[in-house]
Write a protein that holds these residues in place. Structure first.
Motif, PDB file in Angstrom:
ATOM      1  N   GLN A 180     -30.022 131.463   0.786  1.00 36.50           N
ATOM      2  CA  GLN A 180     -30.423 131.049  -0.552  1.00 36.50           C
ATOM      3  C   GLN A 180     -29.977 132.064  -1.601  1.00 36.50           C
ATOM      4  O   GLN A 180     -29.509 131.698  -2.682  1.00 36.50           O
ATOM      5  N   LYS A 181     -30.115 133.333  -1.280  1.00 39.77           N
ATOM      6  CA  LYS A 181     -29.721 134.393  -2.214  1.00 39.77           C
ATOM      7  C   LYS A 181     -28.204 134.391  -2.413  1.00 39.77           C
ATOM      8  O   LYS A 181     -27.711 134.524  -3.533  1.00 39.77           O
ATOM      9  N   MET A 182     -27.452 134.229  -1.314  1.00 42.04           N
ATOM     10  CA  MET A 182     -26.000 134.201  -1.421  1.00 42.04           C
ATOM     11  C   MET A 182     -25.547 133.003  -2.254  1.00 42.04           C
ATOM     12  O   MET A 182     -24.665 133.112  -3.105  1.00 42.04           O
ATOM     13  N   LEU A 183     -26.153 131.846  -2.014  1.00 45.65           N
ATOM     14  CA  LEU A 183     -25.798 130.651  -2.777  1.00 45.65           C
ATOM     15  C   LEU A 183     -26.110 130.813  -4.252  1.00 45.65           C
ATOM     16  O   LEU A 183     -25.364 130.359  -5.123  1.00 45.65           O
ATOM     17  N   HIS A 184     -27.227 131.462  -4.532  1.00 48.77           N
ATOM     18  CA  HIS A 184     -27.592 131.709  -5.933  1.00 48.77           C
ATOM     19  C   HIS A 184     -26.527 132.556  -6.628  1.00 48.77           C
ATOM     20  O   HIS A 184     -26.095 132.238  -7.742  1.00 48.77           O
ATOM     21  N   LEU A 185     -26.098 133.621  -5.956  1.00 51.68           N
ATOM     22  CA  LEU A 185     -25.078 134.488  -6.543  1.00 51.68           C
ATOM     23  C   LEU A 185     -23.743 133.769  -6.672  1.00 51.68           C
ATOM     24  O   LEU A 185     -23.065 133.866  -7.698  1.00 51.68           O
ATOM     25  N   LEU A 186     -23.351 133.027  -5.631  1.00 50.61           N
ATOM     26  CA  LEU A 186     -22.079 132.313  -5.666  1.00 50.61           C
ATOM     27  C   LEU A 186     -22.067 131.225  -6.735  1.00 50.61           C
ATOM     28  O   LEU A 186     -21.056 131.016  -7.409  1.00 50.61           O
ATOM     29  N   SER A 187     -23.202 130.546  -6.892  1.00 51.92           N
ATOM     30  CA  SER A 187     -23.273 129.451  -7.862  1.00 51.92           C
ATOM     31  C   SER A 187     -23.089 129.942  -9.288  1.00 51.92           C
ATOM     32  O   SER A 187     -22.604 129.202 -10.147  1.00 51.92           O
ATOM     33  N   MET A 188     -23.460 131.182  -9.547  1.00 55.35           N
ATOM     34  CA  MET A 188     -23.354 131.722 -10.905  1.00 55.35           C
ATOM     35  C   MET A 188     -21.909 131.790 -11.381  1.00 55.35           C
ATOM     36  O   MET A 188     -21.630 131.676 -12.573  1.00 55.35           O
ATOM     37  N   GLN A 189     -20.975 131.988 -10.450  1.00 51.75           N
ATOM     38  CA  GLN A 189     -19.564 132.073 -10.826  1.00 51.75           C
ATOM     39  C   GLN A 189     -18.691 131.169  -9.956  1.00 51.75           C
ATOM     40  O   GLN A 189     -17.495 131.415  -9.794  1.00 51.75           O
ATOM     41  N   ALA A 190     -19.285 130.114  -9.422  1.00 49.15           N
ATOM     42  CA  ALA A 190     -18.561 129.227  -8.503  1.00 49.15           C
ATOM     43  C   ALA A 190     -17.296 128.624  -9.118  1.00 49.15           C
ATOM     44  O   ALA A 190     -16.248 128.595  -8.459  1.00 49.15           O
ATOM     45  N   PRO A 191     -17.319 128.107 -10.360  1.00 55.86           N
ATOM     46  CA  PRO A 191     -16.084 127.539 -10.917  1.00 55.86           C
ATOM     47  C   PRO A 191     -14.944 128.550 -10.993  1.00 55.86           C
ATOM     48  O   PRO A 191     -13.810 128.243 -10.627  1.00 55.86           O
TER      49      PRO A 191
END
Length: 471
Positions: A180-191
């Motif tokens: 969940q933490k990794m996804l949160h960080l990745l989602s912030m700059q996913a594009p």
């Protein structure tokens, strides 16, 4: 004591305003502002954080002698906090390896020596971390994830040539505890990450590793970027991975954006975007029966197919002539699950335009597929247009003659000839007289056809079928 600085790019001499160049390996106190020279100076110890001063206020001092072993090892240990975004790659200390190049330390040692962020950006180091990454809960495993989260370096490493593989490994091993933490960080700059050739792999790994429910924040982050992602060399693979992995209802925003005003033209006529469109159709039509009808109770797939095909079939004439979009039109014509749209395309875009489309490089392939796959009620109409088409007023040739001698149209005639042979042998439905018409016209034009390699091939095919040479 003054702060000590050092430039790790050991292939370079660093310029200064007053003293020419700084020798490789020298250490400096009162370092000048790195941005003045396009290079960075790094603190040997965290006790002496880098402070930048203008050289006019505090002149640079170069000390005699090279760094001691202690200073060098300390330097390597601290570089990770300052070099992640730098252009140079961190260098692995030689004492980590034996004479054969094998690691002499454990992953635990690397972490304790604060060398993790150096190793992760090195080819050997990256592989070593992947091979020795702890799969079971332990203090080392917790420390590795805490280091990654605390340093906020996940983005830099994900975009790194070797670091991205370690991030992928950590995603695979994360589970619910750290996922969940990794996804949160990745989602912030996913594009942004999707457009990088290395970090796009990290995003794809995340889509593979986590459930659609967990992926929702990341999917939301991609909204509004579908067109730019679909037409990008790296990001288009992220869209394909999403389409291939999550339920149709979760990726319908991709199709909605592709089908919004003007977007389909740019997507389907792009060498990367056309692959995304085709992949959507491939995925959506997987659940069809032998009659080509969708059998799933969920109507989402049918709705999305209809949305896509309404856009594609409306401009099929134009798309048939495009370098990339023609492949999508061919796919629709060939796929049994899309037979309704195949007939619509043949009626609206091909019939009445057989000659002109056959004389175009890309659309001639579409016409070939249409003859091969047309329904029994449309094929005779298409054949009639070839055999009894308009006569060219300039040269007196009808459609069949023009196609026979055209650099692209001759391939359509070859396809018709092969169809006629199959009908003659009873291997497909059709009228035997179609083959007779072709033989008669080819026989009349034998001598002119012999001037072309395509013509020779046509004559050879007919001669082999009828059992005697036409020449």
């Amino acid at each position: 004591m003054s702060a000590i600085y050092y430039c790790p790019e050991n292939s370079m001499l660093i310029p200064t305003n007053a003293m020419g160049t700084i020798p490789v390996g020298a250490f400096i106190s009162g370092a000048v502002n790195a941005h003045d020279y396009g290079h960075e100076y790094y603190a040997v110890s965290a006790s002496y954080p880098p402070t930048f001063h203008h050289p006019a206020l505090q002149p640079t001092t170069i000390h005699n002698g090279m760094l001691s072993d202690f200073e060098y090892n300390s330097l390597m240990a601290q570089m990770n906090r300052l070099t992640l975004s730098g252009s140079g790659r961190g260098q692995m200390p030689e004492w980590l390896f034996d004479e054969e190049g094998n690691f002499t330390v454990s992953l635990q040692d690397i972490v304790e020596l604060d060398l993790f962020f150096i190793c992760v950006r090195d080819k050997k180091g990256s592989q070593f971390i992947q091979d020795n990454f702890p799969s079971e809960d332990c203090s080392l495993r917790r420390k590795l994830y805490e280091m990654l989260f605390d340093s906020q370096s996940i983005y830099n490493l994900a975009m790194d040539m070797f670091g991205n593989f370690v991030i992928q490994k950590m995603i695979t091993e994360a589970g619910k505890e750290y996922g969940q933490k990794m996804l949160h960080l990745l989602s912030m700059q996913a594009p942004d990450m999707a457009f990088n050739r290395f970090s796009c792999r990290v995003i794809q790994k995340a889509v593979d590793a986590f459930t659609p429910v967990m992926l929702e924040p990341m999917l939301q982050a991609f909204r509004g970027y579908v067109l730019s992602m679909g037409t990008d060399q790296s990001a288009n693979h992220v869209l394909q991975k999403i389409i291939d992995t999550v339920p149709a209802n979760d990726y319908r925003f991709i199709i909605d954006e592709m089908c919004s005003s003007g977007n389909m033209d740019r997507m389907i006529c792009n060498k990367f975007g056309c692959r995304v469109v085709q992949f959507c159709l491939e995925k959506l039509t997987k659940g069809c029966n032998n009659n080509g009808d969708l059998v799933k109770d969920d109507c989402t797939e049918a709705e999305l197919i209809r949305e896509l095909m309404d856009k594609i079939s409306r401009k099929a004439f134009r798309y048939s002539q495009d370098e990339f979009a023609n492949y999508i039109v061919q796919y629709v014509i060939k796929h049994r699950a899309l037979h309704v749209y195949r007939d619509r395309i043949i009626k609206s875009a091909l019939i009445g335009n057989i000659l002109s489309l056959s004389q175009s490089k890309y659309s001639s392939h579409v016409v070939e597929q249409a003859f091969e796959c047309a329904s029994d009620n449309l094929l005779p109409e298409m054949i009639k247009e070839v055999f009894h088409g308009k006569v060219n007023q300039k040269n007196g040739r009808d459609s069949l003659d023009q196609m026979l001698f055209d650099q692209y149209g001759n391939y359509v005639i070859q396809r018709l000839l092969n169809m006629g042979i199959q009908i003659r042998r009873g291997k497909r439905q059709g009228k035997a007289k179609w083959f007779d018409v072709l033989i008669q016209r080819i026989s009349v034009n034998v001598q002119p056809l012999l001037k072309y390699s395509s013509g020779k091939k046509i004559i050879e095919t007919v001669s082999a079928e009828v059992g005697y040479p036409l020449v």
